[in-house]
Design a protein around this motif. Structure first.
Motif, short mmCIF file in Angstrom:
data_model
loop_
_atom_site.label_atom_id
_atom_site.label_comp_id
_atom_site.label_asym_id
_atom_site.label_seq_id
_atom_site.Cartn_x
_atom_site.Cartn_y
_atom_site.Cartn_z
N LEU A 132 0.79 -1.22 0.00
CA LEU A 132 0.00 0.00 0.00
C LEU A 132 0.83 1.28 0.00
CD1 LEU A 132 -2.81 -1.04 2.52
CD2 LEU A 132 -2.74 -1.35 0.05
N ALA A 133 2.15 1.16 -0.25
CA ALA A 133 2.99 2.36 -0.33
C ALA A 133 2.58 3.17 -1.56
CB ALA A 133 4.46 1.97 -0.43
N LYS A 134 2.58 4.49 -1.41
CA LYS A 134 2.17 5.36 -2.52
C LYS A 134 3.34 6.12 -3.12
CE LYS A 134 -2.55 6.04 -0.83
NZ LYS A 134 -3.58 7.04 -0.42
N THR A 135 4.43 6.27 -2.34
CA THR A 135 5.60 6.99 -2.85
C THR A 135 6.88 6.28 -2.45
OG1 THR A 135 5.76 8.39 -0.88
CG2 THR A 135 4.42 9.21 -2.71
N LEU A 136 7.93 6.53 -3.21
CA LEU A 136 9.25 5.99 -2.90
C LEU A 136 10.28 7.04 -3.32
CD1 LEU A 136 10.54 2.39 -3.43
CD2 LEU A 136 11.97 4.32 -4.03
N GLU A 137 11.15 7.42 -2.40
CA GLU A 137 12.16 8.43 -2.69
C GLU A 137 13.36 7.79 -3.40
OE1 GLU A 137 14.69 10.94 0.30
OE2 GLU A 137 12.75 11.93 0.06
N LEU A 138 13.75 8.36 -4.51
CA LEU A 138 14.84 7.81 -5.30
C LEU A 138 16.17 7.95 -4.55
CD1 LEU A 138 13.85 9.24 -8.78
CD2 LEU A 138 13.78 6.83 -8.11
N PRO A 139 17.01 6.89 -4.55
CA PRO A 139 18.31 6.95 -3.87
C PRO A 139 19.36 7.66 -4.72
CG PRO A 139 17.99 4.76 -4.78
CD PRO A 139 16.73 5.52 -5.07
N LEU A 140 19.31 8.98 -4.72
CA LEU A 140 20.28 9.79 -5.48
C LEU A 140 21.43 10.19 -4.57
CD1 LEU A 140 18.03 12.22 -7.57
CD2 LEU A 140 19.36 10.29 -8.42
N GLN A 141 22.64 10.11 -5.12
CA GLN A 141 23.83 10.53 -4.39
C GLN A 141 24.37 11.80 -5.03
OE1 GLN A 141 26.36 7.11 -4.78
NE2 GLN A 141 25.21 5.89 -3.30
N GLU A 142 24.48 12.87 -4.25
CA GLU A 142 24.97 14.15 -4.75
C GLU A 142 26.31 14.50 -4.12
OE1 GLU A 142 22.37 17.46 -5.15
OE2 GLU A 142 20.55 16.22 -5.19
N SER A 143 27.26 14.91 -4.96
CA SER A 143 28.59 15.30 -4.49
C SER A 143 28.91 16.69 -5.03
CB SER A 143 29.64 14.30 -4.96
OG SER A 143 29.30 12.98 -4.55
N ALA A 144 28.91 17.67 -4.14
CA ALA A 144 29.23 19.04 -4.54
C ALA A 144 30.73 19.18 -4.72
CB ALA A 144 28.72 20.01 -3.49
N PRO A 145 31.19 20.15 -5.53
CA PRO A 145 32.64 20.38 -5.64
C PRO A 145 33.25 20.57 -4.26
CG PRO A 145 31.46 21.64 -7.31
CD PRO A 145 30.41 21.03 -6.44
N ASN A 146 34.33 19.84 -4.02
CA ASN A 146 34.93 19.78 -2.69
C ASN A 146 35.97 20.89 -2.50
OD1 ASN A 146 35.56 18.84 -0.13
ND2 ASN A 146 36.98 17.27 -0.88
N VAL A 147 35.50 22.13 -2.63
CA VAL A 147 36.40 23.28 -2.56
C VAL A 147 35.77 24.35 -1.68
CG1 VAL A 147 37.66 25.03 -3.85
CG2 VAL A 147 37.22 22.82 -4.90
N SER A 148 36.58 24.95 -0.83
CA SER A 148 36.13 26.08 -0.01
C SER A 148 37.07 27.26 -0.24
CB SER A 148 36.11 25.71 1.47
OG SER A 148 37.42 25.49 1.94
N GLN A 149 36.57 28.44 0.07
CA GLN A 149 37.37 29.65 -0.08
C GLN A 149 38.62 29.58 0.78
OE1 GLN A 149 36.19 31.96 -2.38
NE2 GLN A 149 38.22 32.89 -2.22
N GLU A 150 38.49 29.00 1.95
CA GLU A 150 39.61 28.88 2.87
C GLU A 150 40.70 27.96 2.33
OE1 GLU A 150 41.90 29.48 6.29
OE2 GLU A 150 40.10 30.55 5.62
#
Length: 313
Positions: A132-150
């Protein structure tokens, strides 16, 4: 004597007969009722299995990306193939390569996250979806650029790898194409684990973007094409990256030798075709710098890092 026992015997037979008849009647009615109930329930289950649809949700935007109808025969090979195809189609739709950031007047700008759908996990979740499940969240993996101003302080202190090639400065179209493409990769910053896709960073080679006609190699032949000469940029970058010790993910050679790098040291690229990809496998950020000298006809690509991190090399 006869009369004395007739009545009890008759009564006994009557009682026995009635009991047998009542019992038999009840058994038939109960069996019939159960049979009807089972059949009705099965039809309801089958109907529910056909009509119930599960919405597949994007975890960030919460948009419905697709819909999915579970099947009763969850262990069938056909069903498994259907799930794998669905996951593959969604991956083609949702996966996005990382766009690295650039250093502009001392500030990091641009950049986009790398998005990857975990297809194996999705197939497993679809196989074991809750009733009876109505929704399922997709298993997406997000990786932002690994850079900081510092982290980029002093990032252009030390050259950790470089390479220089020569070109004919009188061939205007080719010179212009090298200059434009070199400018696109100039000042690109890659943090630890960040990836670089040449075609993605440089973009499509079109007249509208300033690219001109020049000789290029197609099927072992030299032909005129928009953007000819851009492979000198990618090949020079390839050798600089290799000299810096960064990890090469994808590289292709031309169908014939080129004059600006030794055999096997080139990296051919084309829009919608071969690409050059690499990753920063260091534990510190690096920056790419290009130097084009139109007068002497030279292109140099450098990979740099800060003095502090370069001391670890």
């Amino acid at each position: 004597m006869v009369k004395k026992y007739v009545t009890p015997i008759v009564l006994l037979f009557m009682v026995a007969g009635c009991s047998s008849s009542m019992t038999s009647g009840n058994q038939n009615e109960e069996a019939l009722a159960v049979g009807r109930l089972t059949t009705h329930a099965s039809k309801l289950v089958e109907k529910a299995a056909v009509n119930v649809s599960i919405d597949l949700i994007h975890p960030t935007t919460k948009d419905v990306v697709s819909s999915f109808k579970p099947m009763l025969t969850k262990n069938s090979e056909e069903y498994a193939q259907e799930l794998s195809k669905l996951a593959d189609d969604l991956a083609n739709q949702l996966d996005q390569p990382m766009v690295p950031v650039k250093l502009n007047n001392g500030q990091i700008t641009g950049g986009k996250s790398r998005v990857v759908l975990d297809e194996t996990k999705l197939v497993g979740e679809l196989k074991n979806v809750r009733p009876l499940a109505k929704t399922l969240e997709l298993p997406l993996q997000e990786s932002a650029p690994n850079v900081s101003q510092e982290a980029i302080k002093g990032i252009d202190d030390v050259v950790i790898g470089s390479y220089k090639t020569n070109f004919n400065p009188t061939v205007k179209g080719r010179v212009e194409n090298i200059a434009i493409s070199s400018n696109e990769i100039n000042q690109i910053v890659l943090g630890p684990g960040d990836r670089f896709y040449f075609n993605l960073v440089v973009g499509e080679r079109t007249v509208e973007r300033g690219y001109q006609e020049a000789l290029e190699i197609v099927n072992k032949e030299f032909v005129m094409g928009i953007g000819g000469g851009i492979c000198q940029t990618s090949s020079t970058l390839y050798n600089a990256v290799a000299n810096a010790g960064l990890e090469i993910l994808e590289v292709h050679s031309h169908s014939r030798s080129v004059g600006y790098v030794p055999a096997g040291k080139d990296a051919t690229v084309s829009w919608g075709g071969p690409d050059f990809k690499f990753m920063n496998n260091k534990d510190y950020p690096v920056i790419i710098k290009t130097i084009v000298d139109r007068n002497s006809g030279t292109l140099e690509v450098q990979v740099l890092a800060s003095q502090q991190t370069a001391a670890k090399i």
